[in-house]
Write a protein that holds these residues in place. Sequence first.
Motif, PDB file in Angstrom:
ATOM      1  N   GLY A   1      31.357  34.875  39.409  1.00 63.43           N
ATOM      2  CA  GLY A   1      31.736  36.181  39.950  1.00 63.43           C
ATOM      3  C   GLY A   1      31.822  37.221  38.850  1.00 63.43           C
ATOM      4  N   LEU A   2      32.541  38.283  39.107  1.00 64.17           N
ATOM      5  CA  LEU A   2      32.723  39.327  38.102  1.00 64.17           C
ATOM      6  C   LEU A   2      33.565  38.816  36.940  1.00 64.17           C
ATOM      7  CD1 LEU A   2      33.379  42.431  40.401  1.00 64.17           C
ATOM      8  CD2 LEU A   2      31.295  41.886  39.129  1.00 64.17           C
ATOM      9  N   PRO A   3      33.279  39.290  35.727  1.00 66.74           N
ATOM     10  CA  PRO A   3      34.034  38.806  34.561  1.00 66.74           C
ATOM     11  C   PRO A   3      35.541  38.991  34.681  1.00 66.74           C
ATOM     12  CG  PRO A   3      32.090  40.021  33.861  1.00 66.74           C
ATOM     13  CD  PRO A   3      32.192  40.213  35.348  1.00 66.74           C
ATOM     14  N   SER A   4      35.968  40.041  35.395  1.00 65.09           N
ATOM     15  CA  SER A   4      37.398  40.323  35.516  1.00 65.09           C
ATOM     16  C   SER A   4      38.074  39.513  36.616  1.00 65.09           C
ATOM     17  CB  SER A   4      37.617  41.821  35.775  1.00 65.09           C
ATOM     18  OG  SER A   4      36.977  42.218  36.985  1.00 65.09           O
ATOM     19  N   HIS A   5      37.292  38.775  37.412  1.00 67.71           N
ATOM     20  CA  HIS A   5      37.845  38.030  38.542  1.00 67.71           C
ATOM     21  C   HIS A   5      37.946  36.538  38.227  1.00 67.71           C
ATOM     22  CE1 HIS A   5      36.518  41.251  41.737  1.00 67.71           C
ATOM     23  NE2 HIS A   5      37.274  41.740  40.767  1.00 67.71           N
ATOM     24  N   ALA A   6      38.919  35.905  38.802  1.00 67.86           N
ATOM     25  CA  ALA A   6      39.046  34.457  38.683  1.00 67.86           C
ATOM     26  C   ALA A   6      37.975  33.775  39.523  1.00 67.86           C
ATOM     27  CB  ALA A   6      40.434  34.004  39.138  1.00 67.86           C
ATOM     28  N   VAL A   7      37.555  32.605  39.110  1.00 64.74           N
ATOM     29  CA  VAL A   7      36.557  31.831  39.861  1.00 64.74           C
ATOM     30  C   VAL A   7      37.156  31.365  41.180  1.00 64.74           C
ATOM     31  CG1 VAL A   7      35.248  29.668  39.873  1.00 64.74           C
ATOM     32  CG2 VAL A   7      35.309  31.082  37.808  1.00 64.74           C
ATOM     33  N   THR A   8      36.407  31.549  42.273  1.00 62.22           N
ATOM     34  CA  THR A   8      36.838  31.046  43.572  1.00 62.22           C
ATOM     35  C   THR A   8      35.703  30.259  44.213  1.00 62.22           C
ATOM     36  OG1 THR A   8      36.081  32.814  45.061  1.00 62.22           O
ATOM     37  CG2 THR A   8      38.128  33.203  43.838  1.00 62.22           C
ATOM     38  N   ALA A   9      36.033  29.452  45.201  1.00 55.67           N
ATOM     39  CA  ALA A   9      35.039  28.621  45.883  1.00 55.67           C
ATOM     40  C   ALA A   9      34.097  29.443  46.748  1.00 55.67           C
ATOM     41  CB  ALA A   9      35.741  27.566  46.738  1.00 55.67           C
ATOM     42  N   LEU A  10      34.370  30.740  46.915  1.00 52.94           N
ATOM     43  CA  LEU A  10      33.547  31.589  47.786  1.00 52.94           C
ATOM     44  C   LEU A  10      32.623  32.516  47.000  1.00 52.94           C
ATOM     45  CD1 LEU A  10      36.279  32.590  50.417  1.00 52.94           C
ATOM     46  CD2 LEU A  10      34.756  30.605  50.429  1.00 52.94           C
ATOM     47  N   ASP A  11      32.528  32.351  45.697  1.00 50.85           N
ATOM     48  CA  ASP A  11      31.778  33.295  44.860  1.00 50.85           C
ATOM     49  C   ASP A  11      30.293  33.367  45.192  1.00 50.85           C
ATOM     50  OD1 ASP A  11      34.037  33.996  43.499  1.00 50.85           O
ATOM     51  OD2 ASP A  11      33.603  32.831  41.701  1.00 50.85           O
ATOM     52  N   GLN A  12      29.631  32.215  45.327  1.00 51.38           N
ATOM     53  CA  GLN A  12      28.177  32.182  45.487  1.00 51.38           C
ATOM     54  C   GLN A  12      27.768  31.257  46.628  1.00 51.38           C
ATOM     55  OE1 GLN A  12      25.903  33.938  43.607  1.00 51.38           O
ATOM     56  NE2 GLN A  12      27.525  34.872  42.374  1.00 51.38           N
TER      57      GLN A  12
ATOM     58  N   PRO B   1      26.993  23.734  34.332  1.00 52.69           N
ATOM     59  CA  PRO B   1      28.336  24.211  34.659  1.00 52.69           C
ATOM     60  C   PRO B   1      29.353  23.613  33.695  1.00 52.69           C
ATOM     61  CG  PRO B   1      27.698  22.460  36.166  1.00 52.69           C
ATOM     62  CD  PRO B   1      26.476  22.784  35.348  1.00 52.69           C
ATOM     63  N   VAL B   2      30.460  24.309  33.543  1.00 50.35           N
ATOM     64  CA  VAL B   2      31.542  23.813  32.696  1.00 50.35           C
ATOM     65  C   VAL B   2      32.368  22.819  33.499  1.00 50.35           C
ATOM     66  CG1 VAL B   2      33.618  24.441  31.420  1.00 50.35           C
ATOM     67  CG2 VAL B   2      31.596  25.933  31.349  1.00 50.35           C
ATOM     68  N   ALA B   3      32.509  21.630  32.983  1.00 55.26           N
ATOM     69  CA  ALA B   3      33.259  20.579  33.680  1.00 55.26           C
ATOM     70  C   ALA B   3      34.685  21.049  33.967  1.00 55.26           C
ATOM     71  CB  ALA B   3      33.279  19.306  32.839  1.00 55.26           C
ATOM     72  N   GLY B   4      35.127  20.811  35.209  1.00 52.96           N
ATOM     73  CA  GLY B   4      36.477  21.189  35.605  1.00 52.96           C
ATOM     74  C   GLY B   4      36.605  22.594  36.147  1.00 52.96           C
ATOM     75  N   SER B   5      35.524  23.391  36.053  1.00 55.21           N
ATOM     76  CA  SER B   5      35.608  24.777  36.512  1.00 55.21           C
ATOM     77  C   SER B   5      35.041  24.986  37.905  1.00 55.21           C
ATOM     78  CB  SER B   5      34.843  25.691  35.535  1.00 55.21           C
ATOM     79  OG  SER B   5      33.441  25.530  35.674  1.00 55.21           O
ATOM     80  N   VAL B   6      34.329  23.996  38.452  1.00 51.41           N
ATOM     81  CA  VAL B   6      33.601  24.176  39.710  1.00 51.41           C
ATOM     82  C   VAL B   6      34.541  24.086  40.909  1.00 51.41           C
ATOM     83  CG1 VAL B   6      31.694  23.355  41.135  1.00 51.41           C
ATOM     84  CG2 VAL B   6      31.536  23.210  38.638  1.00 51.41           C
ATOM     85  N   ARG B   7      34.368  25.014  41.836  1.00 53.26           N
ATOM     86  CA  ARG B   7      35.093  25.032  43.108  1.00 53.26           C
ATOM     87  C   ARG B   7      34.053  25.089  44.217  1.00 53.26           C
ATOM     88  NH1 ARG B   7      37.974  24.222  39.506  1.00 53.26           N
ATOM     89  NH2 ARG B   7      39.889  25.288  38.858  1.00 53.26           N
ATOM     90  N   VAL B   8      34.284  24.367  45.317  1.00 54.22           N
ATOM     91  CA  VAL B   8      33.298  24.302  46.410  1.00 54.22           C
ATOM     92  C   VAL B   8      33.990  24.486  47.755  1.00 54.22           C
ATOM     93  CG1 VAL B   8      31.652  22.794  47.609  1.00 54.22           C
ATOM     94  CG2 VAL B   8      31.723  22.820  45.099  1.00 54.22           C
ATOM     95  N   ALA B   9      33.300  25.187  48.659  1.00 62.27           N
ATOM     96  CA  ALA B   9      33.801  25.355  50.023  1.00 62.27           C
ATOM     97  C   ALA B   9      32.649  25.187  51.001  1.00 62.27           C
ATOM     98  CB  ALA B   9      34.444  26.724  50.210  1.00 62.27           C
TER      99      ALA B   9
END
Length: 210
Positions: A87-98, A130-138
Motif C-alpha cells: 500500500g502507500l508508504p505512510s499506511h500500515a500493511v493490511t490484508a485488503l491492500d492488493q 515478500p518479507v517473511a512474517g509481513s504477509v496478510r491475506v483475506a
Amino acid sequence: MAFHDIRFPASLSFGSLGGPERRTEVVTLANGFEERNTPWAQSRRRYDAGMGLRSLDDVAALIAFFEARQGMLHAFRWKDWADYKSGLPSHAVTALDQEIGRGDGVAAVFALRKGYVSGGQVHYRDIAKPVAGSVRVAVGNDPQAEGLHWSVDAATGQVSFATPPGPGAIVTAGFEFDVPVRFDADLIQVSVASFQAGVVPKVPVVEVRI
C-alpha cells in the motif's frame, strides 16, 4: 550463480539513489509520427548505494557482504525504501491492500502482485520476494489465518490455500517485499578519510529476473 536469501543491510541502503528503468524503442517515421514499442513487460530497477562519509565498521560490513556474494556472481535481497509495501508508504500493511485473484473453487495457489494505478491505467508487478512474517491475506474481505487457512513461500511469492477459495471470491493480500538484485560491478573502491571513517563513492546494484 545462485540467489542468496539475505538482505543487503537496510541501514546501508537507506538514502541510496535509484528506481525503475524501462526500455522503449522509438522509431521516427518520415512524416514525423513515431512508432514506440518495448521488449520489456516489466521494468528493471537500478540503485546506487554509494556511501558518503561512514564509519569504518559500515565500510567493513559492505565489503564483507560484497565478498560473500562474490561480486556480481550471486543475487540477494534489497530493500527499496521508496517502494517496499503493498500500500502507500505512510499506511500500515493490511490484508485488503492488493487483489491477487478471484476464486473458482479449484485454484488453491495465487501469486502476490502489486498494482500501480494512474489515470485509469494499471500495471501489475509480480512480487517474488515478500518479507517473511509481513504477509496478510483475506478472502471476500474476511482475513484468513496464516498456517491454518494459507501459507506463503517467501522465496517465490506464491500463496497456497488449504481449501481453494470459492467461485467469485476476491482474494486480497498485503505485504512488505524486497527486490532481487545483484551487484552491477566487480569492484568496490574505498577511500579512508580518517582513522574512523571512509567513503565508498559507488555501489551499483541492478534487479535480476527471478
